[in-house]
Design a protein around this motif. Structure first.
Motif, PDB file in Angstrom:
ATOM      1  N   THR A 154     -27.413  49.610 -39.540  1.00 22.19           N
ATOM      2  CA  THR A 154     -26.217  50.109 -38.867  1.00 22.19           C
ATOM      3  C   THR A 154     -25.478  48.969 -38.176  1.00 22.19           C
ATOM      4  O   THR A 154     -24.250  48.894 -38.216  1.00 22.19           O
ATOM      5  CB  THR A 154     -26.590  51.195 -37.845  1.00 22.19           C
ATOM      6  N   ALA A 155     -26.217  48.056 -37.553  1.00 21.51           N
ATOM      7  CA  ALA A 155     -25.589  46.915 -36.878  1.00 21.51           C
ATOM      8  C   ALA A 155     -24.898  46.010 -37.893  1.00 21.51           C
ATOM      9  O   ALA A 155     -23.780  45.531 -37.647  1.00 21.51           O
ATOM     10  CB  ALA A 155     -26.633  46.135 -36.095  1.00 21.51           C
ATOM     11  N   GLU A 156     -25.541  45.777 -39.026  1.00 21.80           N
ATOM     12  CA  GLU A 156     -24.932  44.931 -40.056  1.00 21.80           C
ATOM     13  C   GLU A 156     -23.649  45.561 -40.592  1.00 21.80           C
ATOM     14  O   GLU A 156     -22.641  44.880 -40.761  1.00 21.80           O
ATOM     15  CB  GLU A 156     -25.923  44.701 -41.194  1.00 21.80           C
ATOM     16  N   ALA A 157     -23.692  46.862 -40.838  1.00 26.60           N
ATOM     17  CA  ALA A 157     -22.496  47.546 -41.331  1.00 26.60           C
ATOM     18  C   ALA A 157     -21.398  47.570 -40.280  1.00 26.60           C
ATOM     19  O   ALA A 157     -20.214  47.435 -40.606  1.00 26.60           O
ATOM     20  CB  ALA A 157     -22.854  48.957 -41.771  1.00 26.60           C
ATOM     21  N   SER A 158     -21.770  47.713 -39.010  1.00 31.00           N
ATOM     22  CA  SER A 158     -20.772  47.705 -37.934  1.00 31.00           C
ATOM     23  C   SER A 158     -20.072  46.357 -37.840  1.00 31.00           C
ATOM     24  O   SER A 158     -18.862  46.296 -37.619  1.00 31.00           O
ATOM     25  CB  SER A 158     -21.429  48.033 -36.598  1.00 31.00           C
ATOM     26  N   VAL A 159     -20.831  45.299 -37.996  1.00 24.53           N
ATOM     27  CA  VAL A 159     -20.217  43.969 -37.992  1.00 24.53           C
ATOM     28  C   VAL A 159     -19.255  43.843 -39.168  1.00 24.53           C
ATOM     29  O   VAL A 159     -18.179  43.262 -39.040  1.00 24.53           O
ATOM     30  CB  VAL A 159     -21.297  42.865 -38.028  1.00 24.53           C
ATOM     31  N   MET A 160     -19.620  44.428 -40.291  1.00 21.58           N
ATOM     32  CA  MET A 160     -18.746  44.359 -41.461  1.00 21.58           C
ATOM     33  C   MET A 160     -17.397  45.023 -41.199  1.00 21.58           C
ATOM     34  O   MET A 160     -16.363  44.485 -41.564  1.00 21.58           O
ATOM     35  CB  MET A 160     -19.416  45.015 -42.677  1.00 21.58           C
ATOM     36  N   TYR A 161     -17.389  46.194 -40.566  1.00 18.24           N
ATOM     37  CA  TYR A 161     -16.095  46.845 -40.402  1.00 18.24           C
ATOM     38  C   TYR A 161     -15.321  46.363 -39.174  1.00 18.24           C
ATOM     39  O   TYR A 161     -14.113  46.577 -39.097  1.00 18.24           O
ATOM     40  CB  TYR A 161     -16.210  48.375 -40.443  1.00 18.24           C
ATOM     41  N   THR A 162     -15.982  45.698 -38.240  1.00 15.60           N
ATOM     42  CA  THR A 162     -15.240  45.166 -37.097  1.00 15.60           C
ATOM     43  C   THR A 162     -14.812  43.722 -37.290  1.00 15.60           C
ATOM     44  O   THR A 162     -13.801  43.308 -36.738  1.00 15.60           O
ATOM     45  CB  THR A 162     -16.069  45.268 -35.796  1.00 15.60           C
ATOM     46  N   VAL A 163     -15.564  42.958 -38.068  1.00 10.69           N
ATOM     47  CA  VAL A 163     -15.278  41.533 -38.224  1.00 10.69           C
ATOM     48  C   VAL A 163     -14.659  41.202 -39.583  1.00 10.69           C
ATOM     49  O   VAL A 163     -13.692  40.440 -39.656  1.00 10.69           O
ATOM     50  CB  VAL A 163     -16.569  40.696 -38.004  1.00 10.69           C
ATOM     51  N   ALA A 164     -15.202  41.764 -40.646  1.00  9.80           N
ATOM     52  CA  ALA A 164     -14.778  41.363 -41.994  1.00  9.80           C
ATOM     53  C   ALA A 164     -13.284  41.573 -42.271  1.00  9.80           C
ATOM     54  O   ALA A 164     -12.635  40.643 -42.779  1.00  9.80           O
ATOM     55  CB  ALA A 164     -15.627  42.064 -43.041  1.00  9.80           C
ATOM     56  N   PRO A 165     -12.689  42.736 -41.967  1.00 13.09           N
ATOM     57  CA  PRO A 165     -11.250  42.854 -42.261  1.00 13.09           C
ATOM     58  C   PRO A 165     -10.400  41.841 -41.505  1.00 13.09           C
ATOM     59  O   PRO A 165      -9.478  41.256 -42.073  1.00 13.09           O
ATOM     60  CB  PRO A 165     -10.912  44.284 -41.821  1.00 13.09           C
ATOM     61  N   GLN A 166     -10.719  41.591 -40.233  1.00 12.26           N
ATOM     62  CA  GLN A 166      -9.947  40.615 -39.474  1.00 12.26           C
ATOM     63  C   GLN A 166     -10.182  39.192 -39.987  1.00 12.26           C
ATOM     64  O   GLN A 166      -9.284  38.366 -39.960  1.00 12.26           O
ATOM     65  CB  GLN A 166     -10.315  40.686 -37.981  1.00 12.26           C
ATOM     66  N   LEU A 167     -11.386  38.924 -40.455  1.00 11.65           N
ATOM     67  CA  LEU A 167     -11.712  37.614 -40.996  1.00 11.65           C
ATOM     68  C   LEU A 167     -11.019  37.386 -42.341  1.00 11.65           C
ATOM     69  O   LEU A 167     -10.620  36.270 -42.662  1.00 11.65           O
ATOM     70  CB  LEU A 167     -13.226  37.492 -41.156  1.00 11.65           C
ATOM     71  N   MET A 168     -10.892  38.454 -43.104  1.00 15.77           N
ATOM     72  CA  MET A 168     -10.295  38.341 -44.428  1.00 15.77           C
ATOM     73  C   MET A 168      -8.761  38.321 -44.403  1.00 15.77           C
ATOM     74  O   MET A 168      -8.137  37.884 -45.360  1.00 15.77           O
ATOM     75  CB  MET A 168     -10.770  39.492 -45.320  1.00 15.77           C
ATOM     76  N   ASN A 169      -8.152  38.809 -43.320  1.00 17.99           N
ATOM     77  CA  ASN A 169      -6.685  38.853 -43.240  1.00 17.99           C
ATOM     78  C   ASN A 169      -6.013  37.517 -43.548  1.00 17.99           C
ATOM     79  O   ASN A 169      -5.096  37.476 -44.367  1.00 17.99           O
ATOM     80  CB  ASN A 169      -6.241  39.359 -41.866  1.00 17.99           C
ATOM     81  N   PRO A 170      -6.414  36.406 -42.921  1.00 18.33           N
ATOM     82  CA  PRO A 170      -5.732  35.145 -43.242  1.00 18.33           C
ATOM     83  C   PRO A 170      -5.874  34.744 -44.706  1.00 18.33           C
ATOM     84  O   PRO A 170      -4.937  34.206 -45.296  1.00 18.33           O
ATOM     85  CB  PRO A 170      -6.429  34.113 -42.340  1.00 18.33           C
ATOM     86  N   PHE A 171      -7.035  35.020 -45.299  1.00 13.84           N
ATOM     87  CA  PHE A 171      -7.231  34.663 -46.707  1.00 13.84           C
ATOM     88  C   PHE A 171      -6.401  35.545 -47.624  1.00 13.84           C
ATOM     89  O   PHE A 171      -5.746  35.062 -48.535  1.00 13.84           O
ATOM     90  CB  PHE A 171      -8.711  34.761 -47.084  1.00 13.84           C
ATOM     91  N   ILE A 172      -6.442  36.844 -47.375  1.00 14.71           N
ATOM     92  CA  ILE A 172      -5.733  37.777 -48.249  1.00 14.71           C
ATOM     93  C   ILE A 172      -4.223  37.554 -48.164  1.00 14.71           C
ATOM     94  O   ILE A 172      -3.541  37.455 -49.183  1.00 14.71           O
ATOM     95  CB  ILE A 172      -6.107  39.227 -47.898  1.00 14.71           C
ATOM     96  N   TYR A 173      -3.699  37.477 -46.937  1.00 18.96           N
ATOM     97  CA  TYR A 173      -2.264  37.286 -46.804  1.00 18.96           C
ATOM     98  C   TYR A 173      -1.862  35.840 -47.082  1.00 18.96           C
ATOM     99  O   TYR A 173      -0.745  35.584 -47.515  1.00 18.96           O
ATOM    100  CB  TYR A 173      -1.795  37.725 -45.412  1.00 18.96           C
ATOM    101  N   GLY A 174      -2.766  34.895 -46.861  1.00 17.23           N
ATOM    102  CA  GLY A 174      -2.473  33.499 -47.141  1.00 17.23           C
ATOM    103  C   GLY A 174      -2.379  33.206 -48.627  1.00 17.23           C
ATOM    104  O   GLY A 174      -1.652  32.315 -49.053  1.00 17.23           O
TER     105      GLY A 174
END
Length: 194
Positions: A154-174
């Motif tokens: 649950t902790a690993e999945a929570s980190v995925m939905y709180t951190v991963a989208p924000q981390l991926m934003n610069p790459f995806i939009y960049g």
């Protein structure tokens, strides 16, 4: 963002009239107000709970589901409230996103030029990838916590939905930038040579 994309693609000539600064401010204030009310509701519900001796949360951050699990008192109402709020706060925006993208796709398919179609789909593709990443990982957190009682998963999945989208934003939009695309191609070709 979905509403902004919808107005930009389906009503491009009226975009500045529809998405004026006042409307953008109201949308931001509405989002802030809903978030504050959600936080206040859950905080008030937590105040009525009593806690036992084990006060260590097996998590990276103080997530509401983990706090409820630590409670000694009856938490049935809190669990029901969480599922209702998740359905509302996940279901309503998701249905709005789906509704807007159905209209966007139908408008784009009516465009005569293939260049315009490509530009519209590439604009929406980055937004959809971030939204999909967020919803899939958030959904996984709630499904995995309901199915398994593993705090680590649950902790690993929570980190995925709180951190991963924000981390991926610069790459995806960049990657929509030509210079970024060229740099990525050079990096990949340099790695392939090694």
């Amino acid at each position: 963002m979905a509403y902004d994309r919808y107005v930009g693609i389906c009503h491009p000539l009226r975009y500045t009239v529809i998405m004026n600064p006042c409307r953008c401010g109201l949308l931001n204030l509405f989002s802030l107000f809903i978030s504050l009310m959600d936080g206040l509701l859950h905080t008030l519900m937590m105040l009525r709970l009593s806690f036992c001796t084990n006060l260590e949360i097996p998590h990276f951050f103080c997530e509401i589901a983990q706090i409820i699990k630590l409670s000694c008192s009856d938490n049935f109402i809190d669990n029901i409230l969480i599922y209702i709020v998740v359905c509302i706060f996940a279901g309503v925006p998701l249905s709005g996103i789906i509704f807007s993208y159905v209209h966007i796709v139908s408008s784009v398919l009516r465009m005569p030029s293939s260049g315009g179609k490509h530009k519209a789909f590439s604009t929406c593709g980055s937004h959809l990838s971030v939204v999909s990443l967020f919803y899939v990982t958030a959904f996984w957190v709630y499904i995995s916590s309901a199915v398994s009682d593993s705090p680590r998963k649950t902790a690993e999945a929570s980190v995925m939905y709180t951190v991963a989208p924000q981390l991926m934003n610069p790459f995806i939009y960049g990657l929509r930038n030509k210079d970024m695309k060229e740099a990525l191609k050079k990096l990949i070709s340099g790695i392939a040579v090694l």
